[in-house]
Design a protein around this motif. Sequence first.
Motif, PDB file in Angstrom:
ATOM      1  N   ASP A   1      12.957   2.211   9.914  1.00 52.98           N
ATOM      2  CA  ASP A   1      13.816   2.876   8.943  1.00 52.98           C
ATOM      3  C   ASP A   1      14.439   4.092   9.634  1.00 52.98           C
ATOM      4  O   ASP A   1      13.725   4.976  10.099  1.00 52.98           O
ATOM      5  N   PRO A   2      15.782   4.141   9.720  1.00 51.50           N
ATOM      6  CA  PRO A   2      16.425   5.232  10.456  1.00 51.50           C
ATOM      7  C   PRO A   2      16.238   6.608   9.824  1.00 51.50           C
ATOM      8  O   PRO A   2      16.235   7.612  10.527  1.00 51.50           O
ATOM      9  N   GLU A   3      16.058   6.667   8.505  1.00 51.08           N
ATOM     10  CA  GLU A   3      15.882   7.963   7.846  1.00 51.08           C
ATOM     11  C   GLU A   3      14.504   8.545   8.112  1.00 51.08           C
ATOM     12  O   GLU A   3      14.347   9.747   8.258  1.00 51.08           O
ATOM     13  N   ARG A   4      13.498   7.684   8.140  1.00 54.33           N
ATOM     14  CA  ARG A   4      12.118   8.154   8.289  1.00 54.33           C
ATOM     15  C   ARG A   4      11.563   7.937   9.687  1.00 54.33           C
ATOM     16  O   ARG A   4      10.484   8.393  10.009  1.00 54.33           O
ATOM     17  N   ASN A   5      12.296   7.176  10.494  1.00 51.70           N
ATOM     18  CA  ASN A   5      11.880   6.871  11.858  1.00 51.70           C
ATOM     19  C   ASN A   5      10.483   6.242  11.899  1.00 51.70           C
ATOM     20  O   ASN A   5       9.678   6.561  12.766  1.00 51.70           O
ATOM     21  N   GLU A   6      10.214   5.372  10.928  1.00 50.89           N
ATOM     22  CA  GLU A   6       8.960   4.636  10.859  1.00 50.89           C
ATOM     23  C   GLU A   6       9.263   3.170  10.631  1.00 50.89           C
ATOM     24  O   GLU A   6      10.298   2.831  10.053  1.00 50.89           O
ATOM     25  N   GLY A   7       8.360   2.314  11.052  1.00 52.55           N
ATOM     26  CA  GLY A   7       8.509   0.899  10.785  1.00 52.55           C
ATOM     27  C   GLY A   7       8.418   0.637   9.292  1.00 52.55           C
ATOM     28  O   GLY A   7       7.685   1.329   8.576  1.00 52.55           O
ATOM     29  N   VAL A   8       9.165  -0.372   8.823  1.00 49.73           N
ATOM     30  CA  VAL A   8       9.143  -0.655   7.388  1.00 49.73           C
ATOM     31  C   VAL A   8       7.752  -1.070   6.924  1.00 49.73           C
ATOM     32  O   VAL A   8       7.402  -0.842   5.764  1.00 49.73           O
ATOM     33  N   ASP A   9       6.942  -1.629   7.808  1.00 52.38           N
ATOM     34  CA  ASP A   9       5.573  -1.984   7.415  1.00 52.38           C
ATOM     35  C   ASP A   9       4.776  -0.745   7.043  1.00 52.38           C
ATOM     36  O   ASP A   9       4.007  -0.761   6.084  1.00 52.38           O
ATOM     37  N   ALA A  10       4.983   0.343   7.772  1.00 48.70           N
ATOM     38  CA  ALA A  10       4.292   1.602   7.449  1.00 48.70           C
ATOM     39  C   ALA A  10       4.762   2.146   6.108  1.00 48.70           C
ATOM     40  O   ALA A  10       3.968   2.706   5.338  1.00 48.70           O
ATOM     41  N   LEU A  11       6.052   1.980   5.797  1.00 45.99           N
ATOM     42  CA  LEU A  11       6.570   2.434   4.509  1.00 45.99           C
ATOM     43  C   LEU A  11       5.986   1.607   3.365  1.00 45.99           C
ATOM     44  O   LEU A  11       5.649   2.159   2.310  1.00 45.99           O
ATOM     45  N   LEU A  12       5.872   0.298   3.575  1.00 41.11           N
ATOM     46  CA  LEU A  12       5.252  -0.557   2.560  1.00 41.11           C
ATOM     47  C   LEU A  12       3.828  -0.097   2.274  1.00 41.11           C
ATOM     48  O   LEU A  12       3.423   0.035   1.116  1.00 41.11           O
ATOM     49  N   ASP A  13       3.076   0.143   3.341  1.00 44.82           N
ATOM     50  CA  ASP A  13       1.678   0.539   3.191  1.00 44.82           C
ATOM     51  C   ASP A  13       1.530   1.908   2.550  1.00 44.82           C
ATOM     52  O   ASP A  13       0.674   2.104   1.678  1.00 44.82           O
ATOM     53  N   ALA A  14       2.355   2.857   2.962  1.00 41.54           N
ATOM     54  CA  ALA A  14       2.246   4.215   2.424  1.00 41.54           C
ATOM     55  C   ALA A  14       2.515   4.226   0.920  1.00 41.54           C
ATOM     56  O   ALA A  14       1.772   4.839   0.150  1.00 41.54           O
ATOM     57  N   PHE A  15       3.567   3.537   0.492  1.00 41.08           N
ATOM     58  CA  PHE A  15       3.893   3.499  -0.931  1.00 41.08           C
ATOM     59  C   PHE A  15       2.794   2.793  -1.714  1.00 41.08           C
ATOM     60  O   PHE A  15       2.381   3.257  -2.784  1.00 41.08           O
ATOM     61  N   ALA A  16       2.308   1.674  -1.198  1.00 37.90           N
ATOM     62  CA  ALA A  16       1.240   0.934  -1.872  1.00 37.90           C
ATOM     63  C   ALA A  16      -0.024   1.788  -1.965  1.00 37.90           C
ATOM     64  O   ALA A  16      -0.675   1.835  -3.017  1.00 37.90           O
ATOM     65  N   ASP A  17      -0.364   2.477  -0.888  1.00 41.65           N
ATOM     66  CA  ASP A  17      -1.561   3.331  -0.898  1.00 41.65           C
ATOM     67  C   ASP A  17      -1.423   4.481  -1.888  1.00 41.65           C
ATOM     68  O   ASP A  17      -2.353   4.778  -2.630  1.00 41.65           O
ATOM     69  N   ARG A  18      -0.271   5.120  -1.905  1.00 41.88           N
ATOM     70  CA  ARG A  18      -0.074   6.265  -2.794  1.00 41.88           C
ATOM     71  C   ARG A  18      -0.120   5.875  -4.270  1.00 41.88           C
ATOM     72  O   ARG A  18      -0.345   6.716  -5.123  1.00 41.88           O
ATOM     73  N   ASN A  19       0.095   4.606  -4.533  1.00 44.54           N
ATOM     74  CA  ASN A  19       0.094   4.141  -5.913  1.00 44.54           C
ATOM     75  C   ASN A  19      -1.112   3.271  -6.243  1.00 44.54           C
ATOM     76  O   ASN A  19      -1.116   2.580  -7.255  1.00 44.54           O
ATOM     77  N   GLN A  20      -2.116   3.321  -5.404  1.00 41.17           N
ATOM     78  CA  GLN A  20      -3.355   2.559  -5.602  1.00 41.17           C
ATOM     79  C   GLN A  20      -3.068   1.069  -5.803  1.00 41.17           C
ATOM     80  O   GLN A  20      -3.608   0.434  -6.708  1.00 41.17           O
ATOM     81  N   MET A  21      -2.211   0.524  -4.919  1.00 43.62           N
ATOM     82  CA  MET A  21      -1.900  -0.905  -4.906  1.00 43.62           C
ATOM     83  C   MET A  21      -2.162  -1.443  -3.499  1.00 43.62           C
ATOM     84  O   MET A  21      -1.244  -1.886  -2.809  1.00 43.62           O
ATOM     85  N   PRO A  22      -3.402  -1.386  -3.032  1.00 47.50           N
ATOM     86  CA  PRO A  22      -3.665  -1.741  -1.632  1.00 47.50           C
ATOM     87  C   PRO A  22      -3.270  -3.169  -1.273  1.00 47.50           C
ATOM     88  O   PRO A  22      -2.918  -3.436  -0.121  1.00 47.50           O
ATOM     89  N   SER A  23      -3.309  -4.081  -2.220  1.00 44.68           N
ATOM     90  CA  SER A  23      -2.956  -5.470  -1.930  1.00 44.68           C
ATOM     91  C   SER A  23      -1.455  -5.660  -1.755  1.00 44.68           C
ATOM     92  O   SER A  23      -1.020  -6.719  -1.309  1.00 44.68           O
ATOM     93  N   CYS A  24      -0.666  -4.651  -2.099  1.00 48.57           N
ATOM     94  CA  CYS A  24       0.794  -4.763  -2.060  1.00 48.57           C
ATOM     95  C   CYS A  24       1.397  -4.248  -0.758  1.00 48.57           C
ATOM     96  O   CYS A  24       2.616  -4.119  -0.642  1.00 48.57           O
ATOM     97  N   GLY A  25       0.571  -3.952   0.221  1.00 50.08           N
ATOM     98  CA  GLY A  25       1.081  -3.503   1.510  1.00 50.08           C
ATOM     99  C   GLY A  25       1.257  -4.667   2.473  1.00 50.08           C
ATOM    100  O   GLY A  25       1.177  -5.841   2.089  1.00 50.08           O
ATOM    101  N   ASP A  26       1.488  -4.352   3.718  1.00 54.46           N
ATOM    102  CA  ASP A  26       1.668  -5.347   4.778  1.00 54.46           C
ATOM    103  C   ASP A  26       0.435  -6.249   4.840  1.00 54.46           C
ATOM    104  O   ASP A  26      -0.685  -5.761   4.988  1.00 54.46           O
ATOM    105  N   PRO A  27       0.612  -7.565   4.727  1.00 52.73           N
ATOM    106  CA  PRO A  27      -0.541  -8.454   4.732  1.00 52.73           C
ATOM    107  C   PRO A  27      -1.195  -8.630   6.102  1.00 52.73           C
ATOM    108  O   PRO A  27      -2.303  -9.186   6.189  1.00 52.73           O
ATOM    109  N   LEU A  28      -0.543  -8.177   7.149  1.00 52.73           N
ATOM    110  CA  LEU A  28      -1.093  -8.266   8.504  1.00 52.73           C
ATOM    111  C   LEU A  28      -1.531  -9.698   8.851  1.00 52.73           C
ATOM    112  O   LEU A  28      -2.553  -9.907   9.480  1.00 52.73           O
ATOM    113  N   ASP A  29      -0.738 -10.657   8.452  1.00 57.68           N
ATOM    114  CA  ASP A  29      -1.116 -12.052   8.642  1.00 57.68           C
ATOM    115  C   ASP A  29      -0.474 -12.727   9.845  1.00 57.68           C
ATOM    116  O   ASP A  29      -0.798 -13.860  10.166  1.00 57.68           O
TER     117      ASP A  29
END
Length: 168
Positions: free
Chosen positions: A138-166
């Motif tokens: 992500d050019p605005e945050r300079n982070e991979g989109v997988d990290a953004l998925l995980d951070a948002f999911a973690d902050r909202n107590q939705m751990p299953s909604c992050g990167d599945p790492l599959d």
Amino acid sequence: MNAGRLVGIAGFVVVALFAAFWIGATIWYFGDENPDRLEDREWVAGAEALCAQVRDQLERLPAARDAVDLADRADQIEASTAVLAGMTANLAAATPEGDDGELLGLWLGSWDVYLDDRRAHAEALRAGDDLQFRVSVDPERNEGVDALLDAFADRNQMPSCGDPLDIG
């Protein structure tokens, strides 16, 4: 008062201040004031339940890392990506209005980029390119989109909604 006792007291004060800082930071990070926190906690609970079901479904699929060749690996990535695309479509269909909807729109946009990255990786595997899976940054945050998925999911107590790492 001797020097050893002063050093002990000073050390205790430093440790207490350090602990107070991290407790305060944790409360801010996970508290109600976090700008990424969704207000609609019922939506969050429903999303977590859906994502947990999808995780179970992904675990029943053949793992991409166990593929016998590149084409098989591409097939497995495409199958799991289709499951994740269905999940995000269901989440998008249930997105609430207002501020929560805006936040979810950004997060689901990151999911779209991540899913496109997975599809591109599968295409590269089909073309014979055995490259490591890479996600867009992500050019605005300079982070991979997988990290953004995980951070948002973690902050909202939705751990299953992050990167599945599959992909592995």
